[in-house]
Design an enzyme around this catalytic site. Structure first.
Site, PDB file in Angstrom:
ATOM      1  N   TYR A  82     -70.302   3.098  69.250  1.00  0.00           N
ATOM      2  CA  TYR A  82     -69.710   4.293  68.627  1.00  0.00           C
ATOM      3  C   TYR A  82     -69.195   5.224  69.710  1.00  0.00           C
ATOM      4  O   TYR A  82     -69.889   5.453  70.704  1.00  0.00           O
ATOM      5  CB  TYR A  82     -70.758   5.047  67.797  1.00  0.00           C
ATOM      6  CG  TYR A  82     -70.476   4.940  66.312  1.00  0.00           C
ATOM      7  CD1 TYR A  82     -69.252   5.326  65.806  1.00  0.00           C
ATOM      8  CD2 TYR A  82     -71.434   4.448  65.441  1.00  0.00           C
ATOM      9  CE1 TYR A  82     -68.983   5.213  64.453  1.00  0.00           C
ATOM     10  CE2 TYR A  82     -71.171   4.327  64.087  1.00  0.00           C
ATOM     11  CZ  TYR A  82     -69.935   4.721  63.611  1.00  0.00           C
ATOM     12  OH  TYR A  82     -69.658   4.619  62.282  1.00  0.00           O
ATOM     13  N   GLU A 104     -66.979   8.347  68.996  1.00  0.00           N
ATOM     14  CA  GLU A 104     -66.116   9.385  68.412  1.00  0.00           C
ATOM     15  C   GLU A 104     -65.734  10.415  69.467  1.00  0.00           C
ATOM     16  O   GLU A 104     -66.578  10.843  70.259  1.00  0.00           O
ATOM     17  CB  GLU A 104     -66.839  10.070  67.245  1.00  0.00           C
ATOM     18  CG  GLU A 104     -66.710   9.248  65.971  1.00  0.00           C
ATOM     19  CD  GLU A 104     -67.941   9.269  65.118  1.00  0.00           C
ATOM     20  OE1 GLU A 104     -69.039   9.149  65.701  1.00  0.00           O
ATOM     21  OE2 GLU A 104     -67.814   9.402  63.895  1.00  0.00           O
ATOM     22  N   ASP A 109     -40.939   5.371  63.848  1.00  0.00           N
ATOM     23  CA  ASP A 109     -41.964   4.335  63.690  1.00  0.00           C
ATOM     24  C   ASP A 109     -41.332   3.022  64.176  1.00  0.00           C
ATOM     25  O   ASP A 109     -40.505   2.423  63.492  1.00  0.00           O
ATOM     26  CB  ASP A 109     -42.357   4.246  62.212  1.00  0.00           C
ATOM     27  CG  ASP A 109     -43.380   3.156  61.940  1.00  0.00           C
ATOM     28  OD1 ASP A 109     -43.578   2.282  62.815  1.00  0.00           O
ATOM     29  OD2 ASP A 109     -43.980   3.167  60.853  1.00  0.00           O
ATOM     30  N   THR A 112     -47.274  -0.107  65.557  1.00  0.00           N
ATOM     31  CA  THR A 112     -48.394  -1.037  65.523  1.00  0.00           C
ATOM     32  C   THR A 112     -48.392  -1.786  66.855  1.00  0.00           C
ATOM     33  O   THR A 112     -47.406  -1.741  67.605  1.00  0.00           O
ATOM     34  CB  THR A 112     -48.257  -2.062  64.383  1.00  0.00           C
ATOM     35  OG1 THR A 112     -46.985  -2.692  64.486  1.00  0.00           O
ATOM     36  CG2 THR A 112     -48.396  -1.418  63.020  1.00  0.00           C
ATOM     37  N   LYS A 127     -47.142  -6.717  66.372  1.00  0.00           N
ATOM     38  CA  LYS A 127     -45.929  -7.420  65.953  1.00  0.00           C
ATOM     39  C   LYS A 127     -45.245  -7.968  67.213  1.00  0.00           C
ATOM     40  O   LYS A 127     -45.811  -8.845  67.863  1.00  0.00           O
ATOM     41  CB  LYS A 127     -45.052  -6.489  65.114  1.00  0.00           C
ATOM     42  CG  LYS A 127     -45.765  -6.023  63.825  1.00  0.00           C
ATOM     43  CD  LYS A 127     -44.881  -5.186  62.948  1.00  0.00           C
ATOM     44  CE  LYS A 127     -45.521  -4.864  61.610  1.00  0.00           C
ATOM     45  NZ  LYS A 127     -46.373  -3.671  61.620  1.00  0.00           N
ATOM     46  N   ARG A 157     -54.357  -6.377  66.083  1.00  0.00           N
ATOM     47  CA  ARG A 157     -53.961  -5.591  64.920  1.00  0.00           C
ATOM     48  C   ARG A 157     -54.377  -4.129  65.156  1.00  0.00           C
ATOM     49  O   ARG A 157     -55.580  -3.852  65.341  1.00  0.00           O
ATOM     50  CB  ARG A 157     -54.710  -6.179  63.718  1.00  0.00           C
ATOM     51  CG  ARG A 157     -54.199  -5.852  62.358  1.00  0.00           C
ATOM     52  CD  ARG A 157     -54.637  -6.925  61.394  1.00  0.00           C
ATOM     53  NE  ARG A 157     -53.810  -8.094  61.617  1.00  0.00           N
ATOM     54  CZ  ARG A 157     -52.558  -8.217  61.174  1.00  0.00           C
ATOM     55  NH1 ARG A 157     -52.003  -7.280  60.456  1.00  0.00           N
ATOM     56  NH2 ARG A 157     -51.874  -9.298  61.440  1.00  0.00           N
TER      57      ARG A 157
HETATM   58  N1  DSN Z   1     -46.703  -5.250  56.556  1.00  0.00           N
HETATM   59  C1  DSN Z   1     -45.847  -4.903  57.654  1.00  0.00           C
HETATM   60  C2  DSN Z   1     -44.638  -5.765  57.715  1.00  0.00           C
HETATM   61  O1  DSN Z   1     -44.748  -6.904  57.336  1.00  0.00           O
HETATM   62  O2  DSN Z   1     -43.589  -5.326  58.156  1.00  0.00           O
HETATM   63  C3  DSN Z   1     -45.473  -3.474  57.622  1.00  0.00           C
HETATM   64  O3  DSN Z   1     -46.614  -2.713  57.437  1.00  0.00           O
END
Ligand code: DSN
Length: 428
Positions: A47, A49, A193, A219, A222, A228
């Site tokens: 933990y 925080e 984003d 994110t 990707k 993730r």
């Molecule tokens: N689920 C993601 C995507 O496939 O683009 C976006 O959050």
């Protein structure tokens, strides 16, 4: 503790599915063994925080070092002055940014979900559309490109507090400079984003939002090929425009407001094991190997787009600048849902997707979205893109022919056997 045979058997099955199939979901990728090792490490037990050096729990000296390294590597990768690496996901990152910058009921202007935007950019079924008043811009019906005139018109009419750019199904680059100029006219903050093209942006293959947009979220899993998760960044920190003050009466910097919006605003304990994996992935993304990879992702997408167009497929905007493309299947007489199901039966994984001005529901859709981030990690190059499109076409032409789907599935497995993933000895 007794081994959980059931779950580990299912995880083996999932690994087999990933190894055998062609993964074309544009938001997916395959992390390195060392990223996975860090994500499955002892840091899950801790933990922590707060932020490095300012925690609410003891024993954080080691995770403090890990999180500091993650922050420094992310700053270097994106040329950012400030980064928070704690958001558990892209949605959590956007929730924190909105909590920091908006009051309930404030107007926001985002890219329409049905034109390629994201749920967290104001969709009425998401917190962003329930807590705030969403307005949208979309793409031009003829060109399939973001309609910047519409964006400006809606911004001038509605005077939103925040303009959100970025998408989950848009294959072209963004004019961040223009969006910032519009935002300045109406006194809005700009959130970019970049979850999808983050890796391409980090390595200079697409326009950079950081010099223009106040805040950038992404994110990490990707094109960036990390675990993730999410992060929030600023190219340059600035005094918060909401008049928030420190206990000493000084104007708080935006970074402090954003840090507070992540914790305690929207999250509890950070996932230090995932932050460790983010740190590993950021170092990988700074490497020469990753540069070669991300250049190939873009080349593969361009080659795949050309093969689709050559076979009479309609791509929204006619092609791609990044790692993905959105295909309108209406001229092929098949819905996105039916195409997804038939392709999955042949172990080619894509997702059905709304296309701009779609006449079908999100559960059916008229299109599919495909991307090259994951298959490029497996080592596929331009030559194989044409073969993949040939296989997809064979499925789409005859989606209910089970013997044909079985044959295509075998060809898919044969192809992917030559591009091993985690079973490859010595892979890191
Ligand atoms: N689920 C993601 C995507 O496939 O683009 C976006 O959050």
């Amino acid at each position: 503790m007794k081994r959980d045979k059931l779950i580990f058997k299912l995880l083996d099955e999932e690994q087999q599915r990933q190894e055998e199939g062609i993964e074309l979901i544009a938001s997916e990728n395959f992390v390195s063994r060392q990223v996975m090792e860090a994500a499955g490490s002892v840091a899950t037990n801790k933990y922590a925080e707060g932020l490095p050096g300012k925690r609410y729990y003891g024993g954080c000296q080691v995770v403090d070092e890990i999180e500091t390294i993650a922050i420094e590597r992310a700053k270097q990768l994106f040329n950012a002055e400030w980064v928070n690496v704690q958001p558990h996901s892209g949605a959590q990152a956007n929730a924190a940014v909105m909590l920091a910058c908006l009051q309930p009921g404030d107007k926001i202007l985002g890219f329409d979900l049905s034109h390629g935007g994201h749920l967290t950019h104001g969709s009425p079924v998401n917190f962003s559309g329930k807590l705030y008043e969403p307005h949208f811009y979309g793409v031009n019906k003829e060109t399939g490109l973001v309609d910047y005139d519409q964006l400006k018109k809606v911004a001038l009419a509605e005077k939103p507090k925040m303009i959100i750019c970025g998408a989950s199904a848009y294959s072209r680059d963004w004019d961040y400079e223009f969006i910032r100029k519009v935002a300045d006219k109406v006194g809005a903050l700009v959130l970019a984003d970049i979850s999808h093209p983050a890796g391409l942006i980090a390595r200079g293959l697409l326009n950079d939002p950081l010099p223009h947009c106040h805040i950038v979220s992404t994110t990490t899993h990707k094109t960036l090929r990390g675990p993730r998760g999410g992060i929030i960044m600023m190219g340059k920190d600035f005094p918060n425009p909401f008049g928030q003050k420190t206990p000493k009466g000084e104007v708080k910097m935006m970074s402090a407001v954003l840090d507070m919006a992540v914790f305690p605003g929207t999250q509890g304990g950070p996932l230090e094991h995932i932050i460790a994996a983010k740190a590993v992935a950021f170092a990988e993304a700074l490497s020469e190997d990753y540069m070669k990879y991300i250049v190939q992702v873009k080349k593969n997408a361009a080659a795949m787009a050309k093969s689709f167009v050559d076979r009479g497929y309609e791509l929204i905007s006619g092609g791609t600048d990044n790692h993905l493309m959105l295909i309108d299947l209406r001229n092929k007489n098949i819905t996105g849902k039916a195409a997804e199901n038939a392709l999955v039966a042949a172990d080619i994984t894509v997702n059905k997707n709304m296309v701009p001005f779609d006449d079908k529901s999100p559960f059916v859709t008229s299109g599919i979205r495909v991307g090259t981030a994951a298959i490029t990690t497996r080592g596929l190059k331009e030559k194989q893109m044409d073969l993949i499109v040939e296989l997809i076409d064979a499925v789409i032409i005859d989606p209910e022919n089970e013997p044909s789907l079985r044959k295509i599935r075998k060809r898919v497995h044969r192809l992917m056997e030559s591009f091993p993933l985690y079973r490859q000895k010595g892979s890191d």
